[in-house]
Scaffold this active site. Structure first.
Site, PDB file in Angstrom:
ATOM      1  N   GLY A  33     123.478  71.455  87.901  1.00  0.00           N
ATOM      2  CA  GLY A  33     122.666  70.999  86.770  1.00  0.00           C
ATOM      3  C   GLY A  33     123.422  71.195  85.459  1.00  0.00           C
TER       4      GLY A  33
ATOM      5  N   ILE B 235     128.548  98.721  92.164  1.00  0.00           N
ATOM      6  CA  ILE B 235     129.138  98.104  93.363  1.00  0.00           C
ATOM      7  C   ILE B 235     130.177  99.040  93.967  1.00  0.00           C
ATOM      8  CG2 ILE B 235     130.583  96.202  94.229  1.00  0.00           C
ATOM      9  CD1 ILE B 235     129.242  94.331  92.316  1.00  0.00           C
TER      10      ILE B 235
ATOM     11  N   ALA C 269     118.565  92.349  89.425  1.00  0.00           N
ATOM     12  CA  ALA C 269     117.637  91.324  89.891  1.00  0.00           C
ATOM     13  C   ALA C 269     116.251  91.506  89.263  1.00  0.00           C
ATOM     14  CB  ALA C 269     117.542  91.378  91.412  1.00  0.00           C
TER      15      ALA C 269
ATOM     16  N   GLY D 104     131.538 101.786  89.350  1.00  0.00           N
ATOM     17  CA  GLY D 104     130.184 101.451  88.911  1.00  0.00           C
ATOM     18  C   GLY D 104     129.261 101.325  90.118  1.00  0.00           C
TER      19      GLY D 104
ATOM     20  N   LYS E 209     122.650  96.209 100.640  1.00  0.00           N
ATOM     21  CA  LYS E 209     121.753  97.266 101.115  1.00  0.00           C
ATOM     22  C   LYS E 209     121.667  97.287 102.632  1.00  0.00           C
ATOM     23  CE  LYS E 209     121.986  97.712  97.622  1.00  0.00           C
ATOM     24  NZ  LYS E 209     122.434  97.129  96.346  1.00  0.00           N
TER      25      LYS E 209
ATOM     26  N   HIS F 122     102.026 117.442  99.597  1.00  0.00           N
ATOM     27  CA  HIS F 122     102.927 118.408 100.227  1.00  0.00           C
ATOM     28  C   HIS F 122     102.963 118.173 101.735  1.00  0.00           C
ATOM     29  CE1 HIS F 122     104.921 122.208 101.019  1.00  0.00           C
ATOM     30  NE2 HIS F 122     104.030 122.417 101.969  1.00  0.00           N
TER      31      HIS F 122
ATOM     32  N   GLY G 219     117.979  81.796  96.046  1.00  0.00           N
ATOM     33  CA  GLY G 219     118.085  83.255  96.200  1.00  0.00           C
ATOM     34  C   GLY G 219     119.277  83.797  95.433  1.00  0.00           C
TER      35      GLY G 219
HETATM   36  P1  FAD Z   1     122.319  84.743  90.318  1.00  0.00           P
HETATM   37  O1  FAD Z   1     121.650  85.539  91.345  1.00  0.00           O
HETATM   38  O2  FAD Z   1     123.792  84.815  90.197  1.00  0.00           O
HETATM   39  O3  FAD Z   1     121.853  83.235  90.556  1.00  0.00           O
HETATM   40  C1  FAD Z   1     122.348  82.181  89.795  1.00  0.00           C
HETATM   41  C2  FAD Z   1     122.264  80.918  90.619  1.00  0.00           C
HETATM   42  O4  FAD Z   1     122.572  79.804  89.791  1.00  0.00           O
HETATM   43  C3  FAD Z   1     123.269  80.872  91.759  1.00  0.00           C
HETATM   44  O5  FAD Z   1     122.598  80.619  92.969  1.00  0.00           O
HETATM   45  C4  FAD Z   1     124.221  79.720  91.403  1.00  0.00           C
HETATM   46  O6  FAD Z   1     124.662  78.994  92.537  1.00  0.00           O
HETATM   47  C5  FAD Z   1     123.337  78.870  90.520  1.00  0.00           C
HETATM   48  N1  FAD Z   1     124.060  78.045  89.511  1.00  0.00           N
HETATM   49  C6  FAD Z   1     124.985  78.459  88.617  1.00  0.00           C
HETATM   50  N2  FAD Z   1     125.333  77.440  87.803  1.00  0.00           N
HETATM   51  C7  FAD Z   1     124.605  76.368  88.213  1.00  0.00           C
HETATM   52  C8  FAD Z   1     124.512  75.028  87.757  1.00  0.00           C
HETATM   53  N3  FAD Z   1     125.201  74.590  86.696  1.00  0.00           N
HETATM   54  N4  FAD Z   1     123.696  74.188  88.423  1.00  0.00           N
HETATM   55  C9  FAD Z   1     122.967  74.625  89.484  1.00  0.00           C
HETATM   56  N5  FAD Z   1     123.002  75.871  89.934  1.00  0.00           N
HETATM   57  C10 FAD Z   1     123.800  76.744  89.297  1.00  0.00           C
HETATM   58  N6  FAD Z   1     120.701  94.012  91.410  1.00  0.00           N
HETATM   59  C11 FAD Z   1     119.667  94.831  91.634  1.00  0.00           C
HETATM   60  O7  FAD Z   1     118.682  94.790  90.885  1.00  0.00           O
HETATM   61  N7  FAD Z   1     119.653  95.687  92.701  1.00  0.00           N
HETATM   62  C12 FAD Z   1     120.684  95.770  93.562  1.00  0.00           C
HETATM   63  O8  FAD Z   1     120.644  96.554  94.508  1.00  0.00           O
HETATM   64  C13 FAD Z   1     121.809  94.921  93.343  1.00  0.00           C
HETATM   65  N8  FAD Z   1     122.859  94.953  94.194  1.00  0.00           N
HETATM   66  C14 FAD Z   1     123.898  94.093  93.987  1.00  0.00           C
HETATM   67  C15 FAD Z   1     124.971  94.146  94.867  1.00  0.00           C
HETATM   68  C16 FAD Z   1     126.040  93.301  94.697  1.00  0.00           C
HETATM   69  C17 FAD Z   1     127.202  93.359  95.666  1.00  0.00           C
HETATM   70  C18 FAD Z   1     126.032  92.371  93.620  1.00  0.00           C
HETATM   71  C19 FAD Z   1     127.192  91.414  93.442  1.00  0.00           C
HETATM   72  C20 FAD Z   1     124.979  92.308  92.740  1.00  0.00           C
HETATM   73  C21 FAD Z   1     123.897  93.178  92.902  1.00  0.00           C
HETATM   74  N9  FAD Z   1     122.815  93.181  92.035  1.00  0.00           N
HETATM   75  C22 FAD Z   1     121.778  94.035  92.237  1.00  0.00           C
HETATM   76  C23 FAD Z   1     122.764  92.267  90.876  1.00  0.00           C
HETATM   77  C24 FAD Z   1     121.882  91.045  91.170  1.00  0.00           C
HETATM   78  O9  FAD Z   1     122.355  90.388  92.311  1.00  0.00           O
HETATM   79  C25 FAD Z   1     121.888  90.119  89.972  1.00  0.00           C
HETATM   80  O10 FAD Z   1     121.512  90.833  88.814  1.00  0.00           O
HETATM   81  C26 FAD Z   1     120.930  88.960  90.161  1.00  0.00           C
HETATM   82  O11 FAD Z   1     121.280  88.200  91.288  1.00  0.00           O
HETATM   83  C27 FAD Z   1     120.947  88.062  88.921  1.00  0.00           C
HETATM   84  O12 FAD Z   1     120.097  86.978  89.106  1.00  0.00           O
HETATM   85  P2  FAD Z   1     120.354  85.588  88.349  1.00  0.00           P
HETATM   86  O13 FAD Z   1     119.287  84.669  88.799  1.00  0.00           O
HETATM   87  O14 FAD Z   1     120.533  85.818  86.917  1.00  0.00           O
HETATM   88  O15 FAD Z   1     121.778  85.091  88.865  1.00  0.00           O
HETATM   89  P1  NAI Z   2     129.668  98.008  86.659  1.00  0.00           P
HETATM   90  O1  NAI Z   2     129.689  97.555  85.278  1.00  0.00           O
HETATM   91  O2  NAI Z   2     128.488  98.728  87.194  1.00  0.00           O
HETATM   92  O3  NAI Z   2     130.921  98.974  86.921  1.00  0.00           O
HETATM   93  C1  NAI Z   2     132.226  98.561  86.709  1.00  0.00           C
HETATM   94  C2  NAI Z   2     133.095  99.793  86.628  1.00  0.00           C
HETATM   95  O4  NAI Z   2     134.442  99.391  86.641  1.00  0.00           O
HETATM   96  C3  NAI Z   2     132.867 100.594  85.351  1.00  0.00           C
HETATM   97  O5  NAI Z   2     132.694 101.948  85.669  1.00  0.00           O
HETATM   98  C4  NAI Z   2     134.143 100.338  84.558  1.00  0.00           C
HETATM   99  O6  NAI Z   2     134.493 101.415  83.731  1.00  0.00           O
HETATM  100  C5  NAI Z   2     135.147 100.144  85.678  1.00  0.00           C
HETATM  101  N1  NAI Z   2     136.338  99.382  85.303  1.00  0.00           N
HETATM  102  C6  NAI Z   2     136.405  98.250  84.563  1.00  0.00           C
HETATM  103  N2  NAI Z   2     137.680  97.843  84.459  1.00  0.00           N
HETATM  104  C7  NAI Z   2     138.432  98.712  85.166  1.00  0.00           C
HETATM  105  C8  NAI Z   2     139.827  98.819  85.466  1.00  0.00           C
HETATM  106  N3  NAI Z   2     140.684  97.923  84.999  1.00  0.00           N
HETATM  107  N4  NAI Z   2     140.244  99.852  86.227  1.00  0.00           N
HETATM  108  C9  NAI Z   2     139.375 100.763  86.708  1.00  0.00           C
HETATM  109  N5  NAI Z   2     138.050 100.720  86.459  1.00  0.00           N
HETATM  110  C10 NAI Z   2     137.570  99.700  85.715  1.00  0.00           C
HETATM  111  O7  NAI Z   2     130.011  96.718  87.537  1.00  0.00           O
HETATM  112  P2  NAI Z   2     129.996  96.485  89.108  1.00  0.00           P
HETATM  113  O8  NAI Z   2     129.964  97.772  89.831  1.00  0.00           O
HETATM  114  O9  NAI Z   2     131.088  95.534  89.381  1.00  0.00           O
HETATM  115  O10 NAI Z   2     128.625  95.767  89.340  1.00  0.00           O
HETATM  116  C11 NAI Z   2     128.294  94.564  88.608  1.00  0.00           C
HETATM  117  C12 NAI Z   2     126.836  94.537  88.298  1.00  0.00           C
HETATM  118  O11 NAI Z   2     126.073  94.348  89.468  1.00  0.00           O
HETATM  119  C13 NAI Z   2     126.370  95.844  87.699  1.00  0.00           C
HETATM  120  O12 NAI Z   2     126.367  95.741  86.303  1.00  0.00           O
HETATM  121  C14 NAI Z   2     125.014  96.057  88.233  1.00  0.00           C
HETATM  122  O13 NAI Z   2     124.084  95.715  87.256  1.00  0.00           O
HETATM  123  C15 NAI Z   2     124.898  95.100  89.404  1.00  0.00           C
HETATM  124  N6  NAI Z   2     124.732  95.894  90.637  1.00  0.00           N
HETATM  125  C16 NAI Z   2     123.613  96.639  90.760  1.00  0.00           C
HETATM  126  C17 NAI Z   2     123.418  97.395  91.877  1.00  0.00           C
HETATM  127  C18 NAI Z   2     122.188  98.202  91.978  1.00  0.00           C
HETATM  128  O14 NAI Z   2     121.330  98.071  91.119  1.00  0.00           O
HETATM  129  N7  NAI Z   2     122.028  99.004  93.024  1.00  0.00           N
HETATM  130  C19 NAI Z   2     124.364  97.438  92.978  1.00  0.00           C
HETATM  131  C20 NAI Z   2     125.541  96.627  92.720  1.00  0.00           C
HETATM  132  C21 NAI Z   2     125.668  95.883  91.593  1.00  0.00           C
END
Ligand code: FAD
Ligand code: NAI
Length: 479
Positions: A127, A198, A330, A196, A64, A459, A52
């Protein structure tokens, strides 16, 4: 290969060789695994910590869930307006955390069941890709140490938190999203560095639950990538709720005190808070993939370089998700996983159209968009016409008591001034994350304003505002 109790044995045949070996079990990795297995491929997926990935465990889902707690709290606090008389809401954040965890557990278990059902071999361990580009060495986990090979390998190692100089993460005063998602109490005050996705989601959640929140954003506006007027709606709403939003600021360091810390800002001002949330973006996590000896090209910023079909610089190796330099979402990781699998199958996939992906941010008010903002459309050279409608005039918005926000549609300007092809839809307001669907389809089907405006909106619904905004671009409207 050492099978685990949960994943006893691959479907059949050689249990050290697979059609596809995937490193990483987050959305990019598990989508590749499930999609590949459903197409008949024999798949192994190596995950070092939790299936996950970030999304299910410390990302989308827990974030969320906490935002939903904030929404419930807000609804109870505002119940009097509806004539529903209750005591002021109290908060037991321990119960919230338990609820969050049970949702995560349900989803992770469900995913485990799906993978098992599709006969994906899941290996617990780190891996590492070998220099031959086919062998993946697995070590350090419950599956023991072993080597497996794949005709194709997909790197889906995701991303991790990052911080800025002077802000070492201690888990009590200086936090990243990982720690915020685990808090047991709401801090009295918080500074969020980075406005941003987050930053805005956490600022909104903490403020709704009683924190005094200050956002410190380096750029002139919050919410990068979101249309400026739509970001303004959020900023104004935040301000009304007591969230201080300071843009264009440079944070230089902080000095911990008896309680909390004082953050220094370049203009000489300072902000005293109980906790600091650092949300300045995430960095790709290639650290344990062993890429040095493989020839897989990694960019200066640490991302794995890929082409439009997610092929890396090395034959037979693909990379998807947060580890490549595309939007870190994601659903983008899912889409890239499917492109990689279709490419492996030789099906000539349609690449992801990164300019038109859906974006949903779940702060209050919510934000949703697909396609160009007004700024990016103009930068791309389009002559545009824009229409905006506010939720203030929408009957359903009044009924639910959420009239803040707007729908903005950006379209190609026709010779007579009406809207042609829809280039982008950006919205802020009630449930816009659930309303984005039809806007997303319109943008991606390259619909014109006239075509899309011909469809009937039920509506009373919030989506009537989308319909009205479209109609205005035809120069004829109802309301
Ligand atoms: P990851 O989810 O990071 O998964 C990578 C996996 O690889 C991990 O489980 C890790 O343990 C494993 N791994 C790494 N290296 C190795 C290795 N060498 N061997 C084995 N396993 C390994 N995106 C949205 O679309 N909607 C949202 O609302 C949203 N909210 C977010 C809120 C927060 C607080 C954060 C931090 C992120 C959010 N995101 C959101 C972003 C989203 O979580 C990521 O874009 C998504 O998880 C990326 O998927 P991924 O599979 O590329 O990486
Ligand atoms: P982000 O890239 O969305 O935002 C980071 C923000 O930090 C930017 O506005 C940037 O200008 C600012 N910043 C960078 N350096 C700084 C500094 N030194 N001082 C002050 N501001 C600074 O990254 P964030 O919010 O950390 O999220 C990471 C990723 O996770 C996003 O790119 C997003 O794709 C994903 N995410 C998606 C969500 C969603 O789809 N609902 C929710 C949360 C995360």
């Amino acid at each position: 290969m050492v099978p685990t109790a949960e994943n006893p044995d691959p479907a059949s045949g050689d249990d050290t060789h697979f059609d596809v070996v995937i490193i990483g079990g987050g959305p990019g990795g598990y989508a590749s695994a499930l999609y590949g297995a459903s197409a008949g491929l024999r798949v192994a997926m190596v995950e070092k910590r939790w299936i996950g990935g970030t999304c299910l465990n410390v990302g989308c889902i827990p974030a969320k869930e906490l935002l939903e707690t904030a929404a419930v709290y807000r609804a109870v606090a505002g119940a009097k307006e509806f004539g529903v008389l209750t005591d002021a809401p109290g908060l037991d954040f321990g119960i919230t955390q338990d609820r969050k965890q049970s949702i995560i557990d349900n989803l992770v278990n469900g995913l485990g069941g799906l993978l098992k059902g599709r006969k994906v071999t899941v290996l617990d361990g780190v891996g590492r890709l070998d220099a031959d580009h086919r062998t993946v060495r697995v070590s350090g986990g419950e599956s023991g140490d072993s080597s497996i090979t794949g005709d194709a390998v997909i790197l889906a190692a995701g991303s991790t938190t990052r911080t800025i100089p002077g802000f070492d993460i201690d888990g009590t005063v200086v936090l990243t999203s990982d720690e915020v998602l685990a808090i047991r109490e709401i801090p009295a005050s918080a500074a969020v560095i980075g406005g941003g996705a987050i930053g805005c989601e956490f600022a909104s959640m903490l403020s709704d639950l009683g924190s005094k929140v200050t956002i410190l954003e380096a750029l002139p506006k919050i919410l990068p990538g979101v249309d400026s007027e739509v970001a303004q709606v959020v900023q104004r709403s935040f301000k009304k709720r007591g969230i201080e939003v300071r843009t264009g600021v440079q944070v230089t360091g902080h000095t911990p005190g008896d309680q909390g810390t004082t953050i220094e800002v370049a203009d000489g001002e300072s902000v005293q808070v109980d906790v600091v949330v650092v949300s300045v973006g995430r960095r790709p996590y290639v650290d344990e993939l062993g890429l040095d000896a493989t020839g897989v090209t990694v960019t200066d910023r640490g991302f794995i370089e890929v082409d439009e079909n997610c092929r890396t610089s090395v034959d037979g190796v693909w990379a998807v998700g947060d580890v490549i330099p595309t939007a870190q979402l994601a659903h983008v990781a899912f889409a890239e996983g499917m492109v990689a699998i279709r490419d492996i199958l030789g099906e000539n996939p349609v690449p992801v159209d990164y300019g038109r992906i859906p974006l949903c941010i779940y702060c209050h008010p919510e934000v949703a968009s697909a396609g160009h903002s007004e700024e990016s459309a103009k930068e791309a050279g389009f002559d545009v016409v824009v229409s905006k409608h506010r939720y203030a005039g929408n009957s359903r918005a009044m009924i639910v008591g959420e009239t803040e926000g707007l729908v903005k549609i950006i379209a190609v300007k026709e010779a007579d001034g009406t809207g042609g092809q829809i280039l982008g839809v950006h919205m802020a307001g009630p449930w816009v994350t659930e309303q984005l669907g039809q806007a997303y389809l319109a943008v991606n089907w390259e619909a014109t304003v006239t075509e899309a405006a011909a469809f009937i909106q039920p509506h009373p619904t919030l989506s009537e505002t989308f319909g009205e905004t479209l109609m205005a671009l035809t120069r004829r409207s109802l309301h």
